[in-house]
Design a protein around this motif. Sequence first.
Motif, PDB file in Angstrom:
ATOM      1  N   TYR A   1      83.878 -18.201  18.126  1.00  0.00           N
ATOM      2  CA  TYR A   1      84.590 -18.936  17.084  1.00  0.00           C
ATOM      3  C   TYR A   1      84.765 -20.405  17.488  1.00  0.00           C
ATOM      4  CZ  TYR A   1      88.255 -20.588  13.999  1.00  0.00           C
ATOM      5  OH  TYR A   1      88.974 -21.326  13.109  1.00  0.00           O
ATOM      6  N   GLY A   2      85.120 -20.641  18.742  1.00  0.00           N
ATOM      7  CA  GLY A   2      85.252 -22.014  19.222  1.00  0.00           C
ATOM      8  C   GLY A   2      83.942 -22.774  19.106  1.00  0.00           C
ATOM      9  N   MET A   3      82.839 -22.088  19.403  1.00  0.00           N
ATOM     10  CA  MET A   3      81.538 -22.738  19.272  1.00  0.00           C
ATOM     11  C   MET A   3      81.248 -23.089  17.813  1.00  0.00           C
ATOM     12  SD  MET A   3      77.777 -21.451  20.596  1.00  0.00           S
ATOM     13  CE  MET A   3      78.536 -20.217  21.559  1.00  0.00           C
ATOM     14  N   SER A   4      81.637 -22.222  16.885  1.00  0.00           N
ATOM     15  CA  SER A   4      81.383 -22.513  15.470  1.00  0.00           C
ATOM     16  C   SER A   4      82.266 -23.652  14.966  1.00  0.00           C
ATOM     17  CB  SER A   4      81.606 -21.261  14.628  1.00  0.00           C
ATOM     18  OG  SER A   4      82.974 -20.939  14.556  1.00  0.00           O
ATOM     19  N   VAL A   5      83.467 -23.787  15.500  1.00  0.00           N
ATOM     20  CA  VAL A   5      84.364 -24.866  15.081  1.00  0.00           C
ATOM     21  C   VAL A   5      83.825 -26.219  15.545  1.00  0.00           C
ATOM     22  CG1 VAL A   5      86.653 -25.865  15.491  1.00  0.00           C
ATOM     23  CG2 VAL A   5      86.429 -23.454  14.929  1.00  0.00           C
TER      24      VAL A   5
ATOM     25  N   MET B   1      76.356 -27.756  21.615  1.00  0.00           N
ATOM     26  CA  MET B   1      76.445 -26.539  22.414  1.00  0.00           C
ATOM     27  C   MET B   1      76.480 -26.827  23.917  1.00  0.00           C
ATOM     28  SD  MET B   1      74.527 -22.986  21.775  1.00  0.00           S
ATOM     29  CE  MET B   1      73.188 -22.824  22.892  1.00  0.00           C
ATOM     30  N   PRO B   2      75.636 -27.700  24.466  1.00  0.00           N
ATOM     31  CA  PRO B   2      75.759 -27.990  25.906  1.00  0.00           C
ATOM     32  C   PRO B   2      77.105 -28.597  26.290  1.00  0.00           C
ATOM     33  CG  PRO B   2      73.643 -28.743  25.099  1.00  0.00           C
ATOM     34  CD  PRO B   2      74.435 -28.308  23.912  1.00  0.00           C
TER      35      PRO B   2
ATOM     36  N   LEU C   1      83.642 -25.316  28.696  1.00  0.00           N
ATOM     37  CA  LEU C   1      84.040 -23.956  29.083  1.00  0.00           C
ATOM     38  C   LEU C   1      83.897 -23.743  30.586  1.00  0.00           C
ATOM     39  CD1 LEU C   1      82.584 -21.633  26.319  1.00  0.00           C
ATOM     40  CD2 LEU C   1      84.973 -22.062  26.826  1.00  0.00           C
ATOM     41  N   GLY C   2      82.809 -24.249  31.153  1.00  0.00           N
ATOM     42  CA  GLY C   2      82.596 -24.118  32.593  1.00  0.00           C
ATOM     43  C   GLY C   2      83.662 -24.834  33.401  1.00  0.00           C
TER      44      GLY C   2
ATOM     45  N   LEU D   1      86.323 -23.085  35.873  1.00  0.00           N
ATOM     46  CA  LEU D   1      86.441 -23.535  37.257  1.00  0.00           C
ATOM     47  C   LEU D   1      87.879 -23.897  37.597  1.00  0.00           C
ATOM     48  CD1 LEU D   1      84.866 -24.279  39.845  1.00  0.00           C
ATOM     49  CD2 LEU D   1      84.717 -26.587  38.929  1.00  0.00           C
ATOM     50  N   LEU D   2      88.545 -24.605  36.704  1.00  0.00           N
ATOM     51  CA  LEU D   2      89.936 -24.987  36.952  1.00  0.00           C
ATOM     52  C   LEU D   2      90.855 -23.774  36.997  1.00  0.00           C
ATOM     53  CD1 LEU D   2      90.208 -28.206  34.752  1.00  0.00           C
ATOM     54  CD2 LEU D   2      90.058 -28.046  37.249  1.00  0.00           C
TER      55      LEU D   2
END
Length: 112
Positions: free
Chosen positions: A54-58, A67-68, A74-75, A79-80
């Motif tokens: 859903y976050g990707m579609s927003v 997308m990258p 997200l990465g 990591l955090l």
Amino acid sequence: MPTMVVSVFIILFGTGTALPNCLSLALIDFQDVIGSAGAIFSLGYYLFDSAIIYGMSVFHNGLVLAMPIYFLALGIVMLLISLPLLYKKRCNVMINIAMLKKVAPFSKKINA
């Protein structure tokens, strides 16, 4: 197009193979409620997966770069989140090793 289909197949095959094995190992101590626990784990997994999609579609705006950038964000967030957990685990292991050396030094021989 065939490269994309093969890539998606490999990813889904890996997920379909790994997820049930991970769940079975995680639930080995809960044999009496394994069905309910498996259902709850799967529900959490698919809710998390749906939230990511859903976050990707927003954030998608028709550009290739969306997308990258989303996956990079997200990465960084993962990591955090994981660094304090890994650091805490490492500190706990070091403390346990130090306590073992104080309480029971295994290098000394017992005179009989």
